[in-house]
Design a protein around this motif. Structure first.
Motif, PDB file in Angstrom:
ATOM      1  N   PRO A 178      37.369  51.346  38.012  1.00 40.20           N
ATOM      2  CA  PRO A 178      36.854  51.358  39.380  1.00 40.20           C
ATOM      3  C   PRO A 178      35.393  50.948  39.501  1.00 40.20           C
ATOM      4  O   PRO A 178      34.953  50.523  40.565  1.00 40.20           O
ATOM      5  CB  PRO A 178      37.056  52.821  39.820  1.00 40.20           C
ATOM      6  N   PHE A 179      34.625  51.061  38.420  1.00 43.42           N
ATOM      7  CA  PHE A 179      33.200  50.738  38.504  1.00 43.42           C
ATOM      8  C   PHE A 179      32.854  49.399  37.838  1.00 43.42           C
ATOM      9  O   PHE A 179      31.695  49.016  37.773  1.00 43.42           O
ATOM     10  CB  PHE A 179      32.367  51.868  37.886  1.00 43.42           C
ATOM     11  N   ASP A 180      33.855  48.703  37.336  1.00 42.41           N
ATOM     12  CA  ASP A 180      33.608  47.393  36.740  1.00 42.41           C
ATOM     13  C   ASP A 180      33.417  46.353  37.840  1.00 42.41           C
ATOM     14  O   ASP A 180      34.010  46.440  38.908  1.00 42.41           O
ATOM     15  CB  ASP A 180      34.795  46.956  35.866  1.00 42.41           C
ATOM     16  N   MET A 181      32.597  45.353  37.547  1.00 44.17           N
ATOM     17  CA  MET A 181      32.356  44.288  38.511  1.00 44.17           C
ATOM     18  C   MET A 181      32.418  42.940  37.810  1.00 44.17           C
ATOM     19  O   MET A 181      31.625  42.664  36.919  1.00 44.17           O
ATOM     20  CB  MET A 181      30.983  44.456  39.180  1.00 44.17           C
ATOM     21  N   ILE A 182      33.380  42.125  38.176  1.00 43.21           N
ATOM     22  CA  ILE A 182      33.455  40.748  37.697  1.00 43.21           C
ATOM     23  C   ILE A 182      32.636  39.893  38.659  1.00 43.21           C
ATOM     24  O   ILE A 182      32.837  39.953  39.863  1.00 43.21           O
ATOM     25  CB  ILE A 182      34.911  40.239  37.693  1.00 43.21           C
ATOM     26  N   HIS A 183      31.734  39.126  38.131  1.00 46.11           N
ATOM     27  CA  HIS A 183      30.921  38.257  38.986  1.00 46.11           C
ATOM     28  C   HIS A 183      30.586  37.001  38.202  1.00 46.11           C
ATOM     29  O   HIS A 183      29.908  37.076  37.187  1.00 46.11           O
ATOM     30  CB  HIS A 183      29.648  38.992  39.407  1.00 46.11           C
ATOM     31  N   THR A 184      31.066  35.875  38.629  1.00 46.28           N
ATOM     32  CA  THR A 184      30.821  34.631  37.909  1.00 46.28           C
ATOM     33  C   THR A 184      30.717  33.472  38.880  1.00 46.28           C
ATOM     34  O   THR A 184      31.375  33.457  39.915  1.00 46.28           O
ATOM     35  CB  THR A 184      31.948  34.342  36.901  1.00 46.28           C
ATOM     36  N   GLU A 185      29.880  32.513  38.542  1.00 48.14           N
ATOM     37  CA  GLU A 185      29.737  31.305  39.361  1.00 48.14           C
ATOM     38  C   GLU A 185      30.710  30.216  38.938  1.00 48.14           C
ATOM     39  O   GLU A 185      30.759  29.148  39.546  1.00 48.14           O
ATOM     40  CB  GLU A 185      28.302  30.765  39.275  1.00 48.14           C
ATOM     41  N   ASN A 186      31.512  30.467  37.925  1.00 53.83           N
ATOM     42  CA  ASN A 186      32.378  29.430  37.369  1.00 53.83           C
ATOM     43  C   ASN A 186      33.537  29.036  38.282  1.00 53.83           C
ATOM     44  O   ASN A 186      34.195  29.890  38.864  1.00 53.83           O
ATOM     45  CB  ASN A 186      32.972  29.886  36.031  1.00 53.83           C
ATOM     46  N   PHE A 187      33.766  27.732  38.372  1.00 58.50           N
ATOM     47  CA  PHE A 187      35.016  27.178  38.891  1.00 58.50           C
ATOM     48  C   PHE A 187      35.777  26.673  37.667  1.00 58.50           C
ATOM     49  O   PHE A 187      35.178  26.070  36.768  1.00 58.50           O
ATOM     50  CB  PHE A 187      34.776  25.987  39.821  1.00 58.50           C
ATOM     51  N   MET A 188      37.085  26.911  37.616  1.00 56.63           N
ATOM     52  CA  MET A 188      37.912  26.432  36.505  1.00 56.63           C
ATOM     53  C   MET A 188      38.953  25.444  37.020  1.00 56.63           C
ATOM     54  O   MET A 188      39.608  25.710  38.026  1.00 56.63           O
ATOM     55  CB  MET A 188      38.630  27.607  35.818  1.00 56.63           C
ATOM     56  N   LEU A 189      39.084  24.335  36.329  1.00 55.68           N
ATOM     57  CA  LEU A 189      40.090  23.335  36.677  1.00 55.68           C
ATOM     58  C   LEU A 189      41.325  23.556  35.810  1.00 55.68           C
ATOM     59  O   LEU A 189      41.237  23.564  34.581  1.00 55.68           O
ATOM     60  CB  LEU A 189      39.536  21.927  36.449  1.00 55.68           C
ATOM     61  N   ILE A 190      42.471  23.750  36.461  1.00 54.04           N
ATOM     62  CA  ILE A 190      43.729  24.070  35.774  1.00 54.04           C
ATOM     63  C   ILE A 190      44.728  22.935  36.002  1.00 54.04           C
ATOM     64  O   ILE A 190      44.890  22.459  37.131  1.00 54.04           O
ATOM     65  CB  ILE A 190      44.322  25.399  36.291  1.00 54.04           C
ATOM     66  N   ASP A 191      45.395  22.529  34.920  1.00 54.73           N
ATOM     67  CA  ASP A 191      46.352  21.426  35.056  1.00 54.73           C
ATOM     68  C   ASP A 191      47.764  21.928  35.367  1.00 54.73           C
ATOM     69  O   ASP A 191      47.995  23.138  35.540  1.00 54.73           O
ATOM     70  CB  ASP A 191      46.326  20.522  33.817  1.00 54.73           C
ATOM     71  N   LYS A 192      48.724  21.023  35.429  1.00 57.46           N
ATOM     72  CA  LYS A 192      50.097  21.367  35.804  1.00 57.46           C
ATOM     73  C   LYS A 192      50.810  22.186  34.738  1.00 57.46           C
ATOM     74  O   LYS A 192      51.842  22.800  35.025  1.00 57.46           O
ATOM     75  CB  LYS A 192      50.887  20.089  36.089  1.00 57.46           C
ATOM     76  N   GLU A 193      50.252  22.185  33.526  1.00 60.80           N
ATOM     77  CA  GLU A 193      50.812  22.983  32.436  1.00 60.80           C
ATOM     78  C   GLU A 193      50.120  24.333  32.305  1.00 60.80           C
ATOM     79  O   GLU A 193      50.294  25.040  31.330  1.00 60.80           O
ATOM     80  CB  GLU A 193      50.713  22.217  31.112  1.00 60.80           C
ATOM     81  N   ARG A 194      49.273  24.673  33.308  1.00 59.00           N
ATOM     82  CA  ARG A 194      48.541  25.958  33.356  1.00 59.00           C
ATOM     83  C   ARG A 194      47.510  26.060  32.231  1.00 59.00           C
ATOM     84  O   ARG A 194      47.209  27.124  31.729  1.00 59.00           O
ATOM     85  CB  ARG A 194      49.526  27.137  33.319  1.00 59.00           C
TER      86      ARG A 194
END
Length: 224
Positions: A178-194
């Motif tokens: 409950p107190f964890d915080m995910i924070h990232t500026e990253n964008f990830m590009l995912i292909d059709k094969e995941r």
């Protein structure tokens, strides 16, 4: 002498044009085409990867998921089957990097708005706050097109595991409590094969332009 040059003027021009065409063809053949890498956990900074997969060198794919979007629809990997998509992590009450990221992601939406092959998936990192109703308000405010871009909420541990074990996106090493915080500026590009094909700073418009170019490269690779 002048008559000689006049006589061969057309021939010379034709030869020059032909030479330019031949050189262009050879350049096109010899110029290497850009191929996007396929990122594995072992290739990514260890601080971004869960310890259970840090040394994995092949076969990495985005895990199955089941989350709820801004319209209350259950979104799973099936909604992204045979799609190229951009993923990120955000929260609606963020006043720092998230508004910039959302603005820049909107540019991705704009560029591919009529392209059914390309989609966007944004995960809230504060699902207790970002209810379906809250995501709906945010989507309306930010002009999010639901046919192109899903804002999803759901179980926090699932979202956290996706960030650390699938998208290799965040430095925090908590357990999704409950107190964890995910924070990232990253964008990830995912292909059709995941598979992950690129990482981009979502707060930097030049990086977003690179992302847009890479999406086009990835799209073209499926036509070859």
């Amino acid at each position: 002498m002048l008559d000689f040059f006049k006589k061969f003027k057309f021939f010379g021009i034709s030869l020059l044009i032909l030479s330019i065409i031949i050189i262009s063809i050879f350049y096109s053949i010899l110029k290497p085409k850009k191929v996007l890498p396929i990122y594995q956990p072992a290739q990514v900074s260890s601080e971004l990867v869960d310890t259970t997969i840090q040394y994995q060198k092949k076969y990495h794919k985005i895990a199955d998921f089941s989350l709820t979007n801004q319209n209350g629809k259950i979104i799973t990997q099936d909604d992204y089957k045979n799609k190229i998509y951009v993923a990120d992590f955000f929260f609606t009450t963020c006043q720092t990097i998230c508004p910039i990221m959302t603005k820049n992601m909107h540019e991705v939406q704009k560029q591919f708005i009529t392209d059914d092959e390309v989609m966007i998936l944004s995960h809230t990192v504060t699902p207790d706050i970002d209810t379906v109703a809250q995501l709906k308000r945010y989507a309306k405010e930010k002009d999010v097109n639901a046919s192109k871009w899903n804002l999803v909420t759901g179980d926090k541990k699932q979202i956290y595991e996706l960030a650390r074990k699938s998208y290799l996106a965040v430095k925090d090493d908590g357990d999704g409590g409950p107190f964890d915080m995910i924070h990232t500026e990253n964008f990830m590009l995912i292909d059709k094969e995941r598979q992950i094909r690129g990482f981009y700073d979502g707060t930097d418009m030049k990086e977003v332009e690179r992302l847009i170019d890479d999406i086009k490269i990835l799209k073209a690779s499926y036509k070859e």
